[in-house]
Design an enzyme around this catalytic site. Structure first.
Site, PDB file in Angstrom:
ATOM      1  CB  CYS A 138      -0.941   0.005   1.190  1.00 16.94           C
ATOM      2  SG  CYS A 138      -2.082  -1.373   1.173  1.00 16.94           S
ATOM      3  N   GLY A 188      -4.097 -11.357  -1.882  1.00 20.34           N
ATOM      4  CA  GLY A 188      -2.896 -12.092  -1.487  1.00 20.34           C
ATOM      5  C   GLY A 188      -2.372 -12.888  -2.670  1.00 20.34           C
ATOM      6  NE  ARG A 193     -22.149  -7.586   2.882  1.00 24.65           N
ATOM      7  CZ  ARG A 193     -20.977  -7.545   2.247  1.00 24.65           C
ATOM      8  NH1 ARG A 193     -19.995  -8.349   2.589  1.00 24.65           N
ATOM      9  NH2 ARG A 193     -20.788  -6.690   1.249  1.00 24.65           N
ATOM     10  CB  CYS A 202     -13.798  -2.519   4.753  1.00 24.78           C
ATOM     11  SG  CYS A 202     -14.092  -3.729   6.044  1.00 24.78           S
TER      12      CYS A 202
END
Lengths: 386, 146
Positions: free
Chosen positions: A81, A118, A192, A203
């Protein structure tokens, strides 16, 4: 090392651009930055490009194929990042060292709706450990970093949720933000669940974006700035994870950031109280909370109190020590390679009272910082001043 | 001919090399005899705490530990059943391990995370997959100590 200034900036509104290519997006941001700086590609002597998903594909050179092939050195950077901010630092170092007078940094990423899943790894999938030996997925990893704060200081899920409410509110004033909708505390708490305690609104979203900056030496600034106010890079710091006892299992985002922060404040000769605005790496709301303390915006164990007293909120909302007035990664979006340069653009716009920060301008901002971490593990902090 | 013997062995396989199967399944760490740091990955060229080479020696790790922190994963890769509790367990030898925490109510943990902190847990193993040769692949999990 000599003084380096940000002469021009450019940023594509973060969002989804399935019809465009990575070099197109990066090229658009580069052209905006050159126009803002009043330079042409022939003036640029060195170029550092940050991109993660096409790291094997010479993205920087392909951007020059879009905007002008002048034969200059190009560095392609990949650092999780912190990819964009590391590219910016490379452009800074090339200029600060005295080797070049005009350098360019571009961060660009096209993620579509794919997150950072990933590495594929290869081999027999039967030996894949995700979900079988816990989780290395980012919502869970940063969830654990937040839960560690709960454990140490009794922090509540509501505190993380309040950060999301704040950042979404900030984003409504930022036309470059991917999302510009307000959310209530109930919306965030009842959304959620993704990786406890991070719900969907805690997020950052996936998406595409690009940002660029033109950096110049002090002499060049005098020639080119034409009296316009430009931000100086007072500190450029990059660190990697030091050894910590749990770093096999729990990436230590805090130690990483604390070391970078200490070095950055020392280099810039300032303290956290001098910082008018902070753009920090809120990939998850839990991350933002721990970074309040890591960056010294409040004392250890005081992040919850900081939030309850409107710490991190824009002064227009009655807040202090504003954080992520752009909307942060939570709203603005997090196209991985673009993020670091975009954070710096935001800080520069406030310091120079650029019209691109108009509606959300932090009044009288003289010092700002941009912080990014990449797992695992890199941390960059840039402090800019006017 | 050791390789051939290995290839025809029909026994279960550990999902990671540091899980040792047999009559007493347990984890094996690599301890630095200079600074005392313990690592779980056996293939390591030096100690990342002190940087010395040639200091790592195998050490059996305890099957009992305490929960440090956890998260509840509600969204994962396709094919992975959710929700599940991912946990970091501190072992008495001074190393931490990441795995799944089973036999707990994740909703209770979410309501009151304190219930998870320092929870005494013990290691268990179970077959989680079959590899391409048809061998059982065994992983380890933690459950509240009995």
């Amino acid at each position: 090392m000599r003084n380096v200034y940000v002469l021009g900036t450019g940023m594509v509104k973060f969002g989804r651009y399935p019809e465009k290519s990575v070099p197109e997006l990066g090229g658009e941001a580069a052209l905006m930055a050159m126009k803002d700086a009043g330079v042409a590609i022939k003036d640029v002597e060195m170029f550092a490009c940050g991109n993660l998903y096409q790291a094997n594909a010479m993205v920087g050179q392909r951007i020059l194929q879009q905007v002008g092939q002048t034969g200059i050195p190009v560095i392609n950077v990949s650092n999780a990042c912190a990819t964009g901010s590391t590219a910016f630092r490379e452009a800074y170092m090339a200029c600060a060292s005295g080797m070049y007078d005009v350098t360019m940094a571009v961060g660009v990423e096209q993620m579509g709706k794919q997150g950072l899943l990933g590495g594929a790894g290869g081999g027999d999938p039967a030996y894949g450990t995700e979900g079988k030996l816990g989780s290395g997925l980012m919502p869970a990893v940063f969830g654990q970093a937040g839960i560690e704060h709960m454990r140490k200081y009794g922090t509540k899920m509501e505190h993380f949720a309040k950060i999301s409410v704040k950042s979404h509110k900030h984003a409504t004033k930022n036309p470059f933000s991917q999302y510009r909708n307000e959310v209530s505390l109930e919306d965030v708490m009842n959304a959620r669940m993704v990786g406890y305690p991070n719900t969907l609104y805690m997020c950052c979203p996936t998406g595409d974006g690009a940002a660029a900056a033109i950096l110049v030496s002090e002499d060049k600034l005098k020639q080119l700035a034409g009296g316009r106010k430009r931000a100086k890079i007072a500190a450029s710091v990059l660190t990697s994870d030091p050894y910590t006892d749990r770093d096999l299992t729990l990436p230590d985002v805090s130690t990483l950031t604390r070391r970078a922060s200490k070095q950055a404040y020392e280099k810039a000769g300032i303290g956290p109280k001098d910082v008018a605005l902070t753009e920090l790496h809120d990939c998850f709301a839990t991350a933002e909370l721990v970074h309040y303390e890591n960056l010294g915006l409040c004392g250890d164990g005081e992040a919850a109190k900081f939030i309850d007293t409107k710490g991190g909120c824009h002064p227009d909302l009655g807040g202090h020590a504003p954080v992520n007035v752009s909307g942060g990664l939570l709203s603005k979006g997090h196209p991985l390679g673009a993020t670091g340069v975009a954070n710096i653009c935001e800080v520069v716009w406030h310091l120079t009272q650029d019209e691109r920060a108009k509606e959300r301008q932090v009044p009288n901002a003289k010092v700002g910082q941009a912080h990014v971490i990449g797992l695992g593990s890199a941390c960059t902090i840039h402090i800019l001043t006017v | 001919m050791a390789e051939e013997a290995q290839a025809t062995d029909s026994g279960p396989r550990p999902i990671v090399p540091f899980l040792k199967l047999g009559s007493n399944p347990h984890l094996e760490g690599q301890k630095c005899s200079s600074c005392g740091a313990i690592f779980l990955d056996a293939k390591r060229v030096a100690c990342s705490k002190c940087g010395l080479t040639g200091t790592l020696k195998p050490i059996p790790l305890s099957n009992k530990g305490k929960v440090y922190v956890f998260s509840v994963v509600h969204q994962s890769f396709p094919g992975i059943k959710t929700p599940y509790v991912t946990v970091i367990v501190d072992l008495p030898e001074g190393v931490s391990v990441r795995s799944n925490l089973i036999d707990v109510n994740h909703e209770e943990l979410q309501k009151d995370p304190k219930k998870g902190f320092d929870m005494p847990v013990e290691l268990v193993t179970s077959v989680v997959a079959k590899d391409r040769e048809g061998h059982d692949v065994v992983a380890f999990q933690y459950r509240p100590s009995k």
